[in-house]
Scaffold this active site. Structure first.
Site: not given
Ligand code: PDD
Length: 277
Positions: A31, A146, A178, A202
Site C-alpha cells: 500500500y 510497505k 523507526e 521504510l
Molecule cells: N506510514 N515508517 C513506517 C513504518 C511507516 O508506516 C511510515 C508511513 C513511515 C513514513 O513514511 P512516509 O514519510 O513515506 O509517509 C515510516 C503511513 C503514513 C501509514 O502507514 O499510514
C-alpha cells in the site's frame, strides 16, 4: 464515499471484496499513503516509485501504477475534496484464490482499491511536540516493503495510544530503527542524524524530502546507526511521515528525555517543508 475498485469508480457500499482475497486472509498486499495539499498529490512520483518497488519485492504483477495519480485526482474531485488537505490510500493485494493456500500462482489478478479522505495537518502535535515510547522492534526483517501485513505495527501503535503516547519508536538490540508509522531524526551540536536505509526501516518519502531540505539549507546530516544512548542525549528529536510531516519529540517515556523543546532545526525544517506545498 466514491472509491476506486479494480478499474472502476464506485460507491463504497457497492464494493464487494472476496473473503478469499489474500489481503484479507494473509495481509498479502502492499500500500501507499499520499498527502494531497490543494491542489495536487505531494511527491506522488516518490510514492509511486516506492509502490512499484514494494510490488516488485513481493512479486505482485501490477503494471498500471502510472495511472494511479490520475485516479486519485478523479476521486478528490468526485468526493468534493479539491480544497481540503487530504490523503489518498492505495492498496494492491495479490488477488483472491479459492481454496485458501499459502503459496501463490504468478498469474493472479491483483485487487486494487483506492480511496481519499480529508486529513488536516496535526497542528497541535507539530507545534507543541509529542511524547513517545521506546521498545524492542518485533517486526520481520523486510521492513523496507510497505506491506499491508501490519500486525506488529498495529499492536505497538495501539499500546502507544493506550499509554497516551503519540508514537512508539523501535530499536533492534539498542540500535534505533523507526516508529510504527514514522521515521526518526535527532540533532546533536547542529548536525542531524537519522538511521541509514536498510531492510530494517521504510524508506520514508518525508525522510527523503527532509534530507533534501537539509542539503538545500546547509544543515549537515549523517545517515548511520544510532544507539538509544545517543538518542537520549540529543538536543532535538523529531519524527517524519506523510501525515506527521515534521513533528518534534519532547519526551521519551522511561528515559531522561523529559523537557526537550522543539528546537531551531526542527522549526527550520517544518517551515521549509511547508513551503513545498
Ligand atoms: N506510514 N515508517 C513506517 C513504518 C511507516 O508506516 C511510515 C508511513 C513511515 C513514513 O513514511 P512516509 O514519510 O513515506 O509517509 C515510516 C503511513 C503514513 C501509514 O502507514 O499510514
Amino acid at each position: 464515499m466514491l472509491v476506486f475498485y479494480n478499474g472502476k469508480i464506485l460507491d463504497l457500499e457497492s464494493v464487494a471484496i472476496s473473503p478469499f482475497d489474500r489481503a484479507f486472509q494473509f495481509g498479502d498486499g502492499v500500500y501507499e499513503v499520499i498527502r494531497y495539499y490543494p491542489s495536487e498529490f505531494f511527491k506522488s512520483e516518490l510514492h509511486i516509485n516506492r509502490l512499484k518497488n514494494s510490488l516488485k519485492e513481493v512479486g505482485i504483477p501490477y503494471n498500471n501504477c502510472d495511472s494511479i495519480e490520475s485516479n486519485l485526482n478523479e476521486l478528490i474531485k468526485l468526493n468534493n475534496l479539491t480544497d481540503e488537505v487530504s490523503i489518498g490510500y492505495i492498496q494492491i493485494s495479490r488477488g483472491y484464490h479459492i481454496p485458501r493456500r499459502h503459496y501463490f500462482d504468478d498469474g493472479m489478478e491483483p485487487t486494487v482499491f483506492m480511496y481519499v479522505e480529508k486529513y488536516p495537518a496535526r497542528l497541535e502535535e507539530m507545534t507543541n511536540g509529542v511524547k513517545i515510547g521506546l521498545e524492542e522492534d518485533i517486526r520481520w526483517l523486510r521492513c523496507n516493503i510497505k506491506a499491508t501485513s501490519l500486525l506488529a505495527n498495529i499492536l505497538t501503535r495501539n499500546k502507544a495510544v493506550r499509554k497516551e503516547l503519540s508514537e512508539i519508536v523501535w530499536h533492534r538490540n539498542g540500535i534505533i530503527t523507526e516508529g510504527t508509522q514514522t521515521n526518526i531524526f535527532f540533532v546533536k551540536n547542529g548536525e542531524l542524524f537519522t538511521p541509514l536505509l536498510s531492510n530494517f526501516i521504510l524508506p520514508g518519502v518525508t525522510r527523503r524530502v527532509v534530507l533534501d531540505l537539509c542539503g538545500k539549507n546547509g544543515i549537515p546530516f549523517t545517515e548511520r546507526n544510532i544507539t538509544i544512548d545517543e538518542l537520549t542525549k540529543s538536543d532535538e528529536i523529531f519524527l517524519t511521515s506523510t501525515t506527521a510531516e515534521v513533528t518534534p519529540v519532547i519526551e521519551i517515556e522511561g528515559t531522561n528525555v523529559k523537557d526537550l523543546k522543539p528546537g531551531p532545526i526542527s522549526r527550520i525544517l517544518q517551515k521549509e517543508y511547508s513551503k513545498l506545498y
